[in-house]
Structure formats: structure tokens, C-alpha cells
Design a protein around this motif. Structure first.
Motif, short mmCIF file in Angstrom:
data_model
loop_
_atom_site.label_atom_id
_atom_site.label_comp_id
_atom_site.label_asym_id
_atom_site.label_seq_id
_atom_site.Cartn_x
_atom_site.Cartn_y
_atom_site.Cartn_z
N TYR B 122 129.84 34.56 19.11
CA TYR B 122 131.25 34.82 19.40
C TYR B 122 132.18 34.56 18.49
O TYR B 122 132.18 33.46 17.83
N GLY B 125 137.00 36.48 20.23
CA GLY B 125 137.25 37.47 21.44
C GLY B 125 136.04 38.55 21.12
O GLY B 125 136.03 39.68 22.17
N ARG B 126 135.17 38.74 20.18
CA ARG B 126 134.41 39.65 20.09
C ARG B 126 132.87 39.15 20.45
O ARG B 126 132.74 37.72 19.96
N GLY B 141 135.72 43.38 22.98
CA GLY B 141 136.87 42.59 23.87
C GLY B 141 137.32 43.61 24.78
O GLY B 141 137.99 43.43 25.75
N SER B 159 134.17 45.61 28.83
CA SER B 159 133.81 44.30 28.01
C SER B 159 133.74 43.14 29.13
O SER B 159 134.31 43.18 30.00
N PHE B 161 134.96 40.79 28.42
CA PHE B 161 135.87 39.84 28.62
C PHE B 161 137.31 40.60 28.95
O PHE B 161 138.43 40.05 28.85
#
Lengths: 181, 403
Positions: B122, B125-126, B141, B159, B161
Motif C-alpha cells: 500500500y 492510496g494505491r 484508488g 477501488s 478505497f
């Protein structure tokens, strides 16, 4: 029901014993249902095998919401319908329009061993149009409610009842014919 | 003349016999299949990774009404400071939210054999995940894309997220969430010089779990290790490494997606569309039928969807809503053989999922010529300006037989 949930939990975590128990518990019933739904014994065997195989493949994220028996029965019914549909795609004549062809040859690798009585029932079943056969088999052998069958067949309960009634009456007359021969 | 009841009984009670040798062979095959599944195939891929590894275990903790008994044992087994004794879990989650880079190792111990299951990286955010068979998933993301070991895209979706979750909220599906007050108040069960150990009781419906331990660095207040014990002695071990060498930015870039080799139009609840396949030796045509659409509340999801689809999918549906579509696909080989069809393939628009079929009877090696053919495909459905007409794009290929 509780036992099945526990078995599924164990199976999800890779328990081979759980698979063994599920297989032994439902194998014969599923084979009987598949044999009722499909005209060829080998197709019935394949259908049940495929259902178990798919069940194993999906077991890691499978969640049991109803009964395991109901789930597996539905899978077999879907598989059988798929097989019938594939056959229909291949041919130009509806399966319901042709005379049933039931092989009586014994294969060394055959899974289901038909006795005379079961053979008689399967022969009679093979004369029913598929939707009627499905209604009869799933209700009597699969212990499914008409409401459940209606959902599966994507039709109304009334239609399923009608299919069941027609199918059962025809079956009764065929089996009674056998007796009086 | 037999009565209705007699006939019913006859049908209901007639038993069948089975050939014990074949029954055993079938069971052995299924058990082998379990072994194979255990050590194989990330193509069922990251979707499965989440479901198998996380959802089946930790999700239980997150979604159930979890009762955490904060048992401060008070044993200073490491013989050090007890300064950390009052560090509530909320402080740990605060620190977690600030972690920008984490390398995660996931191990599973089954029947006393510990195996690496997957790794994840990680970075701001990716996230990239790598399964043990070489399959990868790339989450930038916004979009999550899954690739098999040959870099073919096998899945595409939103995603992890997308809802603004932190890496750990995603990874533990709520276990480390700020919003969970009962967790937030939890204090360590054991306190050492270097580590704080939080012990969580299993949830009420997690009766297969024994206990969950999370080891946290005393200074960093970051989780270093999570161990999930099962009642039968199995366990899952997750290691969090915040000091691993940072992967280059290219590592987080997904491979280029190949052009689909199947493209055509399909009509909802219409005829089958027969589409020529280009540039794939062995496969001539794909036959596609779009035969169902659902766009209502989850409760009205048709029963055949509900029965067949895993809980994870239904959760997704609840979150994302519809419409979803049911698709049937089968293939015609160069030799003219027809493959089997998938039982139930459900798609959202513009998202790809992976399917696979063998011969018409379902086997991979039981084609009319006896050859092995494992057809993999990844369909994506796109809307058009015409009502009820959709574009189907699909990558498909023959997967070679592996040992």
C-alpha cells in the motif's frame, strides 16, 4: 440444518472431512433427482458431479443462507436445465417431441445402478415434457415447495401446480400401464 | 391400478444404488480439487483473496454485533514498562491512518503447514496485491483491476478505497475502524517493553474462531502482527511491515490491457449473439446471451441470483446498486466443438469479471477429440444509445494445462 451450517463452515476452511460428509449425505438424493430430470443416465451422473465440483470450487466463499439440501437440489435442477437447453440448441427438434432414448447399456464406470423399479420410474419420467417433469421431480423427490419451484422456473405457483398435476397424472397412468401389462 | 398416494410413495421412496468404486473415485477427485484449489489459481483471483482470506474470517468480526470483552490481564510478561497498559485501541487506529506505506504478508496455517498466501503493498492510496500463483491486482484508488499470471486482465471494478476508507479499514473490513466504539475502548491484554498485545474475543457467530491477537509496537503504536486462531488449531498470520524498501512508482502501475478479441452487440432477453473471435488460435466464435437484468432493491433480487451469488457479491450490490445483468457465454472451437456454458455470470456495466468453461459436459479434458481445453474469458458489458442493446467486449483465451 444446523449440522449443514457447521459442515459448510468447516468446508469453507478447507475441511476435507466436511466435504466427505456432505458428499455422502446428499449424493444419492441428488443422483436420484438428476436421473429423474435427465433422460440419459450419464448426463445425470455428470450433472451431479459438476454440481459437487462447482460447490467445492466455490466453497471458500460460499455462504449458506437456506438449506444445503435445497441449494444443492437447485444447482442440480439448473444444471439439468442447462444440459437440456444445450441439447435443444444442437438439434432442431424439441426434446419433448421425440421419443425418449434411454440407454440400457451398462458402462463399467457407471455411477448410478438402476434397479428395475427405478428404471421404470425414469422411463416414465422421460415421457413427460421437461417443465412438468421438473415440477414432479423437484416436488416429490426434491421435497421442494411449489413456491420454490415457481421461483426456479420463473413462473407463477399456479402454473407450477398445473404442470405438476398434468405431469403427475401422466406419470401415474404410465406407471399403472406398466403394472397392467 | 395403483392409487395417487402409492405412486407418490413409489417415486419418493425408491432408492437408488450407486457403484461404490465410482462414488469413491468421484469423492477422491473432489478432494484433489480441494487440494488444487488450496494451492492454486489466483484467477479466481483477488476477488477470492478478499473473500477467502478476509471476508470469511475478519468480516465476521466487523459485521457482526461484536462484543469485545476488554480483558486487561495485567500480566507484564515482558518484564518492562506498563506505560502502554492504558493505550486504547483508538490511539492505534489514529496512527494507522497516518501510515503511508505498508507491506503486508498473509500466511495461512492449515494442518500444521504454514503457507504464504499473498502479499500486498500500500502506498499513498494505491495498492498492489500479488497472489502465490503470480496473479496481481492493481488498485489506483479509483479503479481496481485484476490480472492473471500472464498479465491478462480478468477483472475490473471500483477501488476498495472508493468509500474513503483507510488501508486498514479495507484490509480488516472494519475491525480497525474509528467508528467502532467498542474497539476503540479496548486496552492491551499484555504489555511489554516493545509491544502491546490486544486480544479480541471472537464474535458470537464466529464460533470456529478461538481468539484474535494483534501485536502493536509500543512506540510506533502501529500493528505489527495479527494472528487469528481457529478452534481446530489452524491459524492465519498477517504481518505488517512499515519499513520495507519502498517499491518504485512503476510497480503500482497496472499492465497495459489487451484489446478485447470479442466485440459485438447483444440484446437484452433477445437472441443469442454469435460473435467471431479474432486472433485466438483454437477459438472460433463466442455465443453470448443476455437474459436478465435486475435493478431493484436487494430484497427483490430474484431467488436464483440470491441462491447462487456469494454473500460478498450481495454486499457489493447493496452498496453499489444495479443494474446487474445475467450473461450466458459459450464458445465454438476451431474444430466446431461447443463448450459448456457458465451457470451464472452476473455483471455490472463497465465492470469485468472472469469466467471459465470446459467442454460441453463440463470437463476440461473430455472434448470429442480428447484434448484438454480450458477456456477463460473476461466479459464487460457497455450500454449503447439504443434501449435494451448492449456492447459486449471480452478477452478470451485457452489456458494451457498445468501440473
Amino acid at each position: 440444518m444446523l449440522e449443514d451450517k457447521l459442515l459448510v463452515w468447516k468446508l469453507r476452511r478447507g475441511s476435507k472431512d466436511a466435504l466427505r460428509v456432505i458428499y455422502e449425505k446428499y449424493r444419492d438424493d441428488l443422483l436420484r433427482i438428476a436421473a429423474g430430470l435427465l433422460k440419459e443416465k450419464s448426463q445425470a451422473e455428470d450433472a451431479v458431479h459438476d454440481v459437487f465440483a462447482a460447490f467445492v470450487s466455490a466453497s471458500s466463499n460460499f455462504t449458506l443462507t437456506g438449506s444445503l439440501r435445497g441449494y444443492l437440489t437447485t444447482c442440480v435442477a439448473n444444471k439439468a436445465r442447462n444440459i437440456n437447453r444445450t441439447k435443444l440448441r444442437q438439434g432442431t427438434v424439441s426434446l419433448d417431441e421425440v421419443e425418449p432414448v434411454v440407454s440400457r447399456l451398462r458402462r463399467p464406470d457407471e455411477w448410478i445402478i438402476y434397479d428395475e423399479q427405478f428404471q421404470q420410474i425414469c422411463d416414465a419420467m422421460a415421457h413427460l415434457p421437461y417443465e412438468q417433469r421438473e415440477a414432479v421431480v423437484l416436488h416429490i423427490q426434491g421435497a421442494m415447495k411449489f413456491k420454490e419451484i415457481a421461483k426456479l422456473q420463473e413462473t407463477s405457483v399456479k402454473t407450477v401446480l398445473s404442470r405438476y398435476r398434468y405431469g403427475f397424472n401422466k406419470l401415474r397412468s404410465l406407471l399403472n400401464e406398466e403394472v397392467t401389462k | 391400478m395403483r392409487s395417487t398416494e402409492t405412486i407418490k410413495k413409489l417415486i419418493k421412496n425408491t432408492k437408488i444404488k450407486t457403484n461404490p468404486k465410482v462414488s469413491k473415485a468421484v469423492l477422491d477427485g473432489l478432494l484433489d480439487q480441494m487440494d488444487h484449489a488450496e494451492g492454486a489459481d489466483i484467477n479466481a483471483s483477488q476477488q477470492n483473496i478478499w473473500s477467502i482470506i478476509m471476508k470469511s474470517k475478519i468480516q465476521k468480526l466487523a459485521v457482526a454485533a461484536i462484543i469485545i470483552v476488554a480483558a486487561l490481564v495485567g500480566i507484564n510478561q515482558f518484564g518492562g514498562s506498563i506505560d502502554g497498559a492504558n493505550v486504547a485501541w483508538a490511539e492505534v487506529t489514529d496512527h494507522i491512518a497516518q501510515a503511508d506505506y505498508v507491506h503486508v504478508y498473509y500466511f495461512k496455517c492449515r494442518d500444521n503447514i504454514l503457507k504464504n498466501d499473498f502479499e500486498a503493498w500500500y502506498d499513498h492510496g494505491r495498492m498492489v496485491m500479488r497472489g502465490k500463483e503470480g496473479g496481481m491486482s492493481y488498485d489506483d484508488g479509483q479503479i481496481l483491476q485484476e490480472f492473471d499470471e500472464n498479465n491478462r486482465r480478468v477483472g475490473k471494478g471500483p477501488s476498495y478505497f472508493a468509500g474513503g476508507q483507510t488501508f486498514f479499514e479495507v484490509f480488516t473490513l472494519g475491525l480497525l475502524s474509528h467508528d467502532n466504539e467498542s474497539f476503540n475502548e479496548q486496552v492491551p491484554a499484555n504489555v511489554g517493553v516493545d509491544f502491546l498485545i490486544y486480544e479480541f474475543d471472537p464474535p458470537i457467530d464466529g464460533d470456529f474462531l478461538e481468539s484474535i491477537f494483534i501485536t502493536v509496537g509500543n512506540n510506533s503504536l502501529l500493528p505489527l502482527q495479527m494472528k487469528v486462531y481457529h478452534k481446530d488449531g489452524d491459524y492465519d498470520l498477517i504481518v505488517f511491515d512499515y519499513e520495507a524498501p519502498v517499491k518504485a512508482i512503476e510497480f503500482f502501475e497496472s499492465p497495459l490491457v489487451e484489446m478485447p478479441n470479442v466485440r459485438g452487440e447483444v440484446v437484452l432477453d433477445g437472441e443469442e449473439a454469435i460473435i467471431d473471435i479474432e486472433g485466438t488460435p483454437g477459438l472460433k466464435q463466442a455465443v453470448v446471451r443476455l437474459h436478465g437484468k435486475h435493478d431493484g432493491p436487494i430484497e427483490q433480487l430474484p431467488s436464483n441470483y440470491r441462491r447462487m451469488l456469494p454473500r460478498s457479491f450481495r454486499k457489493q450490490y447493496k452498496k453499489k446498486g444495479g443494474p446487474i445483468f445475467k450473461l450466458d457465454v459459450y464458445f465454438i472451437t476451431d474444430e466446431g466443438y461447443q463448450s459448456g456454458t457458465n451457470d451464472l455470470l452476473v455483471l455490472w456495466l463497465n465492470e469485468a469479471r472472469q469466467g471459465g468453461v470446459g467442454s460441453e459436459n463440463g470437463e476440461l479434458d473430455n472434448w470429442p477429440d480428447g484434448k484438454y481445453r480450458n477456456i477463460k474469458y473476461s466479459p464487460m458489458l457497455k450500454s449503447t444509445e439504443r434501449e435494451g442493446v448492449y456492447v459486449i467486449e471480452m478477452g478470451c483465451w485457452l489456458r494451457p494445462e498445468t501440473d
